[in-house]
Design a protein around this motif. Structure first.
Motif, PDB file in Angstrom:
ATOM      1  N   MET A 223       0.837  -1.201   0.000  1.00  0.00           N
ATOM      2  CA  MET A 223       0.000   0.000   0.000  1.00  0.00           C
ATOM      3  C   MET A 223       0.874   1.255   0.000  1.00  0.00           C
ATOM      4  SD  MET A 223      -3.362  -0.750   2.323  1.00  0.00           S
ATOM      5  CE  MET A 223      -2.665  -1.614   3.708  1.00  0.00           C
ATOM      6  N   ILE A 224       1.991   1.184   0.741  1.00  0.00           N
ATOM      7  CA  ILE A 224       2.864   2.366   0.787  1.00  0.00           C
ATOM      8  C   ILE A 224       3.458   2.633  -0.599  1.00  0.00           C
ATOM      9  CG2 ILE A 224       4.939   3.391   1.799  1.00  0.00           C
ATOM     10  CD1 ILE A 224       4.445   1.698   4.286  1.00  0.00           C
ATOM     11  N   SER A 225       3.884   1.562  -1.306  1.00  0.00           N
ATOM     12  CA  SER A 225       4.508   1.835  -2.604  1.00  0.00           C
ATOM     13  C   SER A 225       3.492   1.917  -3.738  1.00  0.00           C
ATOM     14  CB  SER A 225       5.616   0.827  -2.911  1.00  0.00           C
ATOM     15  OG  SER A 225       5.182  -0.485  -2.714  1.00  0.00           O
ATOM     16  N   GLY A 226       2.215   1.814  -3.426  1.00  0.00           N
ATOM     17  CA  GLY A 226       1.205   2.086  -4.447  1.00  0.00           C
ATOM     18  C   GLY A 226       0.858   0.903  -5.317  1.00  0.00           C
ATOM     19  N   LEU A 227       1.292  -0.294  -4.923  1.00  0.00           N
ATOM     20  CA  LEU A 227       0.977  -1.460  -5.743  1.00  0.00           C
ATOM     21  C   LEU A 227      -0.438  -1.951  -5.502  1.00  0.00           C
ATOM     22  CD1 LEU A 227       4.326  -3.426  -5.606  1.00  0.00           C
ATOM     23  CD2 LEU A 227       3.316  -2.255  -7.551  1.00  0.00           C
ATOM     24  N   ILE A 228      -0.948  -1.751  -4.274  1.00  0.00           N
ATOM     25  CA  ILE A 228      -2.367  -2.015  -4.062  1.00  0.00           C
ATOM     26  C   ILE A 228      -2.999  -0.800  -3.400  1.00  0.00           C
ATOM     27  CG2 ILE A 228      -2.224  -4.545  -3.951  1.00  0.00           C
ATOM     28  CD1 ILE A 228      -2.190  -4.413  -1.001  1.00  0.00           C
ATOM     29  N   LYS A 229      -4.277  -0.637  -3.688  1.00  0.00           N
ATOM     30  CA  LYS A 229      -4.988   0.538  -3.209  1.00  0.00           C
ATOM     31  C   LYS A 229      -5.570   0.245  -1.842  1.00  0.00           C
ATOM     32  CE  LYS A 229      -8.147   3.426  -5.403  1.00  0.00           C
ATOM     33  NZ  LYS A 229      -9.157   3.651  -6.455  1.00  0.00           N
ATOM     34  N   PRO A 230      -5.338   1.084  -0.845  1.00  0.00           N
ATOM     35  CA  PRO A 230      -5.942   0.851   0.466  1.00  0.00           C
ATOM     36  C   PRO A 230      -7.468   0.943   0.373  1.00  0.00           C
ATOM     37  CG  PRO A 230      -4.274   2.593   0.552  1.00  0.00           C
ATOM     38  CD  PRO A 230      -4.523   2.299  -0.891  1.00  0.00           C
ATOM     39  N   SER A 231      -8.161   0.169   1.217  1.00  0.00           N
ATOM     40  CA  SER A 231      -9.619   0.315   1.286  1.00  0.00           C
ATOM     41  C   SER A 231      -9.963   1.602   2.030  1.00  0.00           C
ATOM     42  CB  SER A 231     -10.249  -0.872   2.017  1.00  0.00           C
ATOM     43  OG  SER A 231      -9.676  -2.074   1.568  1.00  0.00           O
ATOM     44  N   ALA A 232      -9.088   1.984   2.955  1.00  0.00           N
ATOM     45  CA  ALA A 232      -9.297   3.235   3.682  1.00  0.00           C
ATOM     46  C   ALA A 232      -7.953   3.686   4.245  1.00  0.00           C
ATOM     47  CB  ALA A 232     -10.293   3.030   4.811  1.00  0.00           C
ATOM     48  N   GLY A 233      -7.897   4.951   4.653  1.00  0.00           N
ATOM     49  CA  GLY A 233      -6.694   5.441   5.307  1.00  0.00           C
ATOM     50  C   GLY A 233      -5.901   6.405   4.456  1.00  0.00           C
ATOM     51  N   LYS A 234      -4.942   7.026   5.105  1.00  0.00           N
ATOM     52  CA  LYS A 234      -4.140   8.038   4.427  1.00  0.00           C
ATOM     53  C   LYS A 234      -2.661   7.738   4.575  1.00  0.00           C
ATOM     54  CE  LYS A 234      -7.070  12.081   4.387  1.00  0.00           C
ATOM     55  NZ  LYS A 234      -7.364  13.370   4.965  1.00  0.00           N
ATOM     56  N   LEU A 235      -1.891   8.188   3.604  1.00  0.00           N
ATOM     57  CA  LEU A 235      -0.440   8.023   3.645  1.00  0.00           C
ATOM     58  C   LEU A 235       0.197   9.356   3.358  1.00  0.00           C
ATOM     59  CD1 LEU A 235      -0.002   4.727   1.657  1.00  0.00           C
ATOM     60  CD2 LEU A 235       1.011   5.171   3.892  1.00  0.00           C
ATOM     61  N   LYS A 236       1.187   9.718   4.164  1.00  0.00           N
ATOM     62  CA  LYS A 236       1.887  10.973   3.887  1.00  0.00           C
ATOM     63  C   LYS A 236       3.378  10.714   3.799  1.00  0.00           C
ATOM     64  CE  LYS A 236      -1.205  14.466   5.726  1.00  0.00           C
ATOM     65  NZ  LYS A 236      -1.450  15.364   6.855  1.00  0.00           N
ATOM     66  N   LEU A 237       3.997  11.288   2.786  1.00  0.00           N
ATOM     67  CA  LEU A 237       5.440  11.206   2.647  1.00  0.00           C
ATOM     68  C   LEU A 237       5.957  12.632   2.743  1.00  0.00           C
ATOM     69  CD1 LEU A 237       7.910   9.370   1.912  1.00  0.00           C
ATOM     70  CD2 LEU A 237       7.518  10.028  -0.461  1.00  0.00           C
ATOM     71  N   ASN A 238       6.812  12.885   3.739  1.00  0.00           N
ATOM     72  CA  ASN A 238       7.336  14.240   3.899  1.00  0.00           C
ATOM     73  C   ASN A 238       6.232  15.274   4.044  1.00  0.00           C
ATOM     74  OD1 ASN A 238       9.897  15.049   4.243  1.00  0.00           O
ATOM     75  ND2 ASN A 238      10.492  14.863   2.093  1.00  0.00           N
ATOM     76  N   GLY A 239       5.135  14.877   4.690  1.00  0.00           N
ATOM     77  CA  GLY A 239       4.027  15.796   4.875  1.00  0.00           C
ATOM     78  C   GLY A 239       3.073  15.877   3.698  1.00  0.00           C
ATOM     79  N   GLN A 240       3.442  15.253   2.580  1.00  0.00           N
ATOM     80  CA  GLN A 240       2.604  15.341   1.389  1.00  0.00           C
ATOM     81  C   GLN A 240       1.730  14.095   1.255  1.00  0.00           C
ATOM     82  OE1 GLN A 240       4.924  15.979  -2.126  1.00  0.00           O
ATOM     83  NE2 GLN A 240       3.159  16.188  -3.455  1.00  0.00           N
ATOM     84  N   GLU A 241       0.469  14.318   0.991  1.00  0.00           N
ATOM     85  CA  GLU A 241      -0.468  13.204   0.820  1.00  0.00           C
ATOM     86  C   GLU A 241      -0.097  12.416  -0.439  1.00  0.00           C
ATOM     87  OE1 GLU A 241      -3.627  12.619   2.641  1.00  0.00           O
ATOM     88  OE2 GLU A 241      -3.585  10.806   1.452  1.00  0.00           O
ATOM     89  N   ILE A 242       0.142  11.099  -0.291  1.00  0.00           N
ATOM     90  CA  ILE A 242       0.516  10.318  -1.487  1.00  0.00           C
ATOM     91  C   ILE A 242      -0.495   9.226  -1.825  1.00  0.00           C
ATOM     92  CG2 ILE A 242       3.013  10.687  -1.305  1.00  0.00           C
ATOM     93  CD1 ILE A 242       3.159   7.838  -0.071  1.00  0.00           C
ATOM     94  N   SER A 243      -1.584   9.144  -1.024  1.00  0.00           N
ATOM     95  CA  SER A 243      -2.536   8.046  -1.232  1.00  0.00           C
ATOM     96  C   SER A 243      -3.074   7.983  -2.658  1.00  0.00           C
ATOM     97  CB  SER A 243      -3.717   8.175  -0.274  1.00  0.00           C
ATOM     98  OG  SER A 243      -3.249   8.503   1.007  1.00  0.00           O
ATOM     99  N   ILE A 244      -3.236   9.153  -3.287  1.00  0.00           N
ATOM    100  CA  ILE A 244      -3.853   9.148  -4.610  1.00  0.00           C
ATOM    101  C   ILE A 244      -2.823   9.048  -5.732  1.00  0.00           C
ATOM    102  CG2 ILE A 244      -6.081  10.289  -4.218  1.00  0.00           C
ATOM    103  CD1 ILE A 244      -4.315  12.922  -4.778  1.00  0.00           C
TER     104      ILE A 244
END
Lengths: 340, 240
Positions: free
Chosen positions: B48-69
């Motif tokens: 989920m962190i590297s974007g290979l599968i899409k989370p069903s819910a939740g948020k991810l931030k890298l360096n303060g920047q939203e990367i979930s999308i």
């Protein structure tokens, strides 16, 4: 970059040789040069077909839609000339562009499809396009009866100054040069792909798209680029063929045979290389001609046997065979040393 | 500020909660271990962190920047590197070409010359320089693991995700790999790794997160988590 200029030199040399080939053939063989040129035109067309398909295949997209882009090019020029008094030559580049637009459409909906699902989707696209062209109003696309397409070259017969067969020679010579031009363009595109950062991108996507993406390669961008390059080249070929053959017909122009040859030839010659599809085309065109002359009936059976045998015994094609021979020669002395 | 943040990260596969409501934060230049029994959802989390599968819910931030999308390639450009558990080199390419893919495409706008130089440095750092012209399909497992790390490093990550890179290595080889990972961190790269080999976790990790059944079971230093009764129960089963 140094390797690119080396390649370009080679291409220029080949271009010069091909340019003088018709005249040389005429001087050597006289009347027979007309049929030799026909054979060469077929081989050149096959090489363009194969090389353009291979460029797309380098991204792992094994397309069965090549006939669709070939047909799109052919029908573009045919419809243009039928509807209006366009310049004769305009249809060829436009044929390439229409093929690109269709390819981008197909490419963007098949981005997530892999392997057999991708292949089936592209095959379906080609069949649908054929059906659409058949169903278009007859006054536009000619329906099942097709459209006649004006010849690009109409050399005049001048009594007293030339013999009858020389008209056919001039015609074939002109078409040959057009085909050589498109082939050279295809080779340049292929070399550019092979010698630039496109090669690692294409190969990475072909080998493992997820890993490529995690390493920063944008698969969608490169897959669509490959689609565009590939379809442009085969679109040019389709349009030129329409003029040379003199007509377009849905069943012929969009025939699955075009797709089959587009993929069989690179497999025979060596996939994912510039040289492979060209060697494959030269090889297959010669084999076909040879068989046709030897057995008048059923020569296609022999052709099939040659193809099956080549896939069994040289799975990496002619280029793969050459590579393994080279490697064997290089390795032999070393193992001989070790034996001592 | 945390360099990598997950908030309420969840993934359902059908009726199964592979990961549920997982939140954690990794500090810059930290070595952060994720451990847990098989099926705890560790690799799913990395995916989920590297974007290979899409989370069903939740948020991810890298360096303060939203990367979930963002897609995998964009996350890579933002500084997320990933080495896989099952090594997946591009077998037709040489070692150098494999690394070059990361060097050329890991950040946008890398010229060919810069990419080649970068690839050389990474090959040197990971001890693969002598093998650079070897086809990747001819490497040993240790070499493949090194290549897996080298390719990820070549993308110039700020955060490097390592999925069981020690698995299958002999103790001597694992020690070499531990040194390599320490060196990478010393160059300023944050490391998030999944590991089953506990001595490796002990030697490497600044902080450890324990997962079980898709949830966070414990978090803290190696000492803290290995003395946690819940963790012991998850690994060894409850005492009767």
């Amino acid at each position: 970059m140094r390797r690119i200029s080396y390649d370009l030199l080679f291409v220029l040399l080949a271009a010069a040789l091909l340019f003088f080939l018709p005249a040389t053939l005429k001087a050597l063989y006289g009347k027979a040069s007309v049929s030799y040129l026909s054979l060469l035109i077929n081989a050149t067309g096959l090489a363009i077909l194969a090389l353009s398909w291979d460029i797309l295949a380098r991204t792992g997209q094994l397309s069965l839609a090549h006939a669709a882009f070939y047909g799109a090019g052919a029908y573009t020029t045919a419809i243009l000339l039928k509807l209006a008094d366009w310049p004769l030559w305009l249809g060829i580049p436009l044929g390439g562009i229409v093929a690109v637009l269709l390819a981008l459409l197909l490419g963007s909906v098949t981005l997530r499809l892999r392997g057999i699902y991708f292949a089936i989707a592209t095959l379906a696209f080609a069949e649908v396009l054929k059906a659409v062209v058949q169903q278009l109003p007859t006054r536009i696309a000619g329906g099942a009866a097709g459209i006649n397409v004006a010849a690009l070259f109409r050399p005049a017969f001048i009594p007293g100054e030339m013999e009858r067969w020389e008209v056919a020679f001039l015609r074939n010579q002109s078409y040959f040069l057009v085909y050589v031009g498109i082939l050279l363009l295809s080779i340049l595109v292929s070399i550019l792909v092979q010698r630039s950062r496109l090669k690692p991108a294409f190969t990475a996507i072909r080998t493992n798209e997820e890993v490529a993406a995690v390493m920063g390669v944008k698969p969608a961008r490169y897959k669509l680029l490959a689609f565009a390059l590939s379809s442009f080249l085969v679109g040019l070929l389709g349009a030129s063929e329409a003029h040379r053959i003199g007509s377009v017909l849905p069943d012929e122009t969009f025939g699955i045979g075009t797709t089959v040859f587009a993929l069989v030839t690179p497999i025979f010659g060596g996939l994912y290389t510039t040289l492979g599809p060209i060697l494959g085309a030269a090889g297959l065109a010669s084999v076909e001609e040879l068989l046709r002359r030897t057995f008048e009936e059923g020569y296609l059976i022999g052709y099939g046997i040659v193809l099956v045998a080549s896939i069994l015994f040289m799975p990496k094609g002619i280029v793969g065979l050459i590579d393994s021979l080279k490697r064997r020669r290089r390795k032999l002395p070393r193992s001989a040393e070790e034996a001592v | 500020m945390s360099i990598l943040q997950a908030q309420g990260l969840s993934k359902k596969f059908g009726g199964l909660d592979a990961v549920s409501e997982l939140s954690f934060a990794v500090e810059a230049k930290e070595i952060f271990a994720i451990i847990g029994p098989n099926g705890a959802g560790k690799t799913t989390t990395l995916n989920m962190i590297s974007g290979l599968i899409k989370p069903s819910a939740g948020k991810l931030k890298l360096n303060g920047q939203e990367i979930s999308i963002k897609d995998s390639a964009e996350r890579c450009h933002l500084g997320l590197g990933r080495a896989f558990q099952v090594v997946q080199p591009f077998p037709e390419m040489t070692v150098e070409e494999n690394v070059l893919v990361g060097a050329l495409f890991g950040k946008s706008g890398v010229s060919e010359a810069t990419g080649r130089k970068l690839a050389q440095e990474v090959l040197k750092q990971t001890g693969l320089l002598a093998l650079k012209d070897t086809p990747a399909e001819e490497l040993t497992l240790l070499q493949e693991k090194r290549l897996e790390i080298a390719r990820a490093l070549a993308t110039q990550p700020k955060v490097l995700l390592l999925d069981e890179v020690m698995a299958g290595l002999r103790p001597g080889e694992a020690r070499q790999a531990v040194e390599l990972v320490k060196n990478i961190r010393n160059k300023g790269v944050t490391i998030v790794f999944i590991e089953h080999v506990m001595p490796v976790v002990r030697d490497l990790a600044d902080r450890v997160m324990v997962m079980d059944y898709g949830k966070k079971l414990a978090e803290g230093s190696y000492q803290q988590v290995t003395n946690n009764p819940q963790v012991i129960e998850a690994y060894l089963g409850a005492e009767e």
